[in-house]
Design a protein around this motif. Structure first.
Motif, PDB file in Angstrom:
ATOM      1  N   GLU A 141       0.763  -1.147  -0.070  1.00  0.00           N
ATOM      2  CA  GLU A 141       0.038   0.031   0.125  1.00  0.00           C
ATOM      3  C   GLU A 141       0.744   1.380  -0.030  1.00  0.00           C
ATOM      4  O   GLU A 141       0.577   2.185  -0.593  1.00  0.00           O
ATOM      5  N   THR A 142       1.777   1.222   0.639  1.00  0.00           N
ATOM      6  CA  THR A 142       2.846   2.387   0.747  1.00  0.00           C
ATOM      7  C   THR A 142       3.397   2.571  -0.519  1.00  0.00           C
ATOM      8  O   THR A 142       3.649   3.633  -0.772  1.00  0.00           O
ATOM      9  N   ALA A 145       0.827   4.288  -2.617  1.00  0.00           N
ATOM     10  CA  ALA A 145       0.897   5.747  -2.406  1.00  0.00           C
ATOM     11  C   ALA A 145       1.887   6.318  -2.765  1.00  0.00           C
ATOM     12  O   ALA A 145       1.964   7.798  -2.795  1.00  0.00           O
ATOM     13  N   SER A 212      -1.603   2.046   9.571  1.00  0.00           N
ATOM     14  CA  SER A 212      -1.858   2.331   8.196  1.00  0.00           C
ATOM     15  C   SER A 212      -1.358   3.332   7.390  1.00  0.00           C
ATOM     16  O   SER A 212      -0.632   4.191   8.120  1.00  0.00           O
ATOM     17  N   SER A 214      -2.372   5.941   6.063  1.00  0.00           N
ATOM     18  CA  SER A 214      -3.023   7.070   6.687  1.00  0.00           C
ATOM     19  C   SER A 214      -2.304   7.793   7.463  1.00  0.00           C
ATOM     20  O   SER A 214      -2.150   9.245   7.670  1.00  0.00           O
ATOM     21  N   ASP A 215      -1.282   7.151   8.306  1.00  0.00           N
ATOM     22  CA  ASP A 215      -0.607   7.838   9.264  1.00  0.00           C
ATOM     23  C   ASP A 215       0.436   8.887   8.869  1.00  0.00           C
ATOM     24  O   ASP A 215       1.099   9.588   9.439  1.00  0.00           O
ATOM     25  N   TYR A 216       0.846   8.572   7.337  1.00  0.00           N
ATOM     26  CA  TYR A 216       1.751   9.365   6.881  1.00  0.00           C
ATOM     27  C   TYR A 216       1.576   9.681   5.356  1.00  0.00           C
ATOM     28  O   TYR A 216       2.456   9.985   4.533  1.00  0.00           O
ATOM     29  N   ARG A 217       0.503   9.502   4.799  1.00  0.00           N
ATOM     30  CA  ARG A 217       0.204   9.650   3.642  1.00  0.00           C
ATOM     31  C   ARG A 217       0.187  10.945   3.330  1.00  0.00           C
ATOM     32  O   ARG A 217       1.021  11.278   2.173  1.00  0.00           O
ATOM     33  N   THR A 218      -0.190  12.245   3.794  1.00  0.00           N
ATOM     34  CA  THR A 218       0.062  13.598   3.417  1.00  0.00           C
ATOM     35  C   THR A 218       1.512  13.977   3.366  1.00  0.00           C
ATOM     36  O   THR A 218       1.830  14.565   2.668  1.00  0.00           O
TER      37      THR A 218
END
Length: 225
Positions: A141-142, A145, A212, A214-218
């Motif tokens: 997933e990473t 992304a 997930s 989401s913890d570092y997507r931004t």
């Protein structure tokens, strides 16, 4: 039996106050006088140590011992300039927020062939420490992304873990544990730690326990800028 006295020719130059001196023909005649002289010498020698056993000597020795003991106690207990009286505390470990903005250390990781790979040569990058959990789903997933130009790197402790199929993840190892030591984040079972660093080598974000992407997507998207 005797020979000439002090006035005679046999013993010249003797002091006149000695009086009449008679030297006997037999030396045993002087035994009594010799014994008296020996007794006097023994008396004088036995009397000499007793002078040191006078009451003043033990008192002086005791006084010196007391003064020495008190001086030693004062040396130990007397406050010293600059002495810290508070408890000794160790420096707290840096939190993830405190690591933000720091420069990455110049570490060399290793690939599957044990060739060195400089960590700073992989920037910008998101580094996933997978020594406690391979977590191939999170790694995949990473990779999906991550924007173009941002490397996704997995780091294991002993040897590199296989990258998920169909991804361009760079699988490396950190046998010396240098990256964990820098992050002050011990490995926890079934947990991945994420490190994001920009192209200048500054730490952007540290997530010690990733739930997930989401913890570092931004922050991951911003690395491409």
């Amino acid at each position: 039996m005797g020979k000439a006295d002090a006035d005679g020719p046999g013993l010249p130059d003797l002091p006149p106050e000695w009086g009449r001196v008679v030297v006997p023909d037999d030396a045993s005649a002087l035994a009594d006088e010799a014994e008296q002289v020996r007794r006097e010498l023994r008396r004088q020698m036995s009397a000499q140590p007793r002078r040191w056993r006078s009451p003043g000597v033990p008192v002086l020795v005791l006084l010196i011992a007391v003064v020495t003991t008190v001086a030693g106690l004062l040396t130990v207990t007397w406050p010293r300039v600059g002495r810290s009286t508070g408890p000794i505390t160790s420096s707290p470990e840096p939190t993830p927020a405190q690591l933000t903005g720091r420069m990455l250390p110049a570490l060399d990781l290793v690939d599957a062939g044990q060739s060195p790979v400089p960590l700073r040569g992989l920037l910008p990058a998101v580094v996933l420490l997978v020594d406690s959990c391979p977590c191939p789903g999170l790694v995949a997933e990473t990779a999906l992304a991550a924007p173009a130009g941002v490397n996704v790197v997995t780091v294991a402790a002993g040897s590199p873990r296989a990258a998920p199929a169909g991804t361009e993840v760079r699988a490396l190892a950190d046998p010396t544990g240098g990256l964990r030591a820098f992050l002050q984040a011990p490995a926890r079972p079934d947990t991945v730690t994420a490190l994001l660093a920009d192209r200048a080598g500054r730490v952007v974000l540290v997530v010690t326990e990733v739930d997930s992407v989401s913890d570092y997507r931004t922050e991951l998207r911003r690395l491409a800028g």
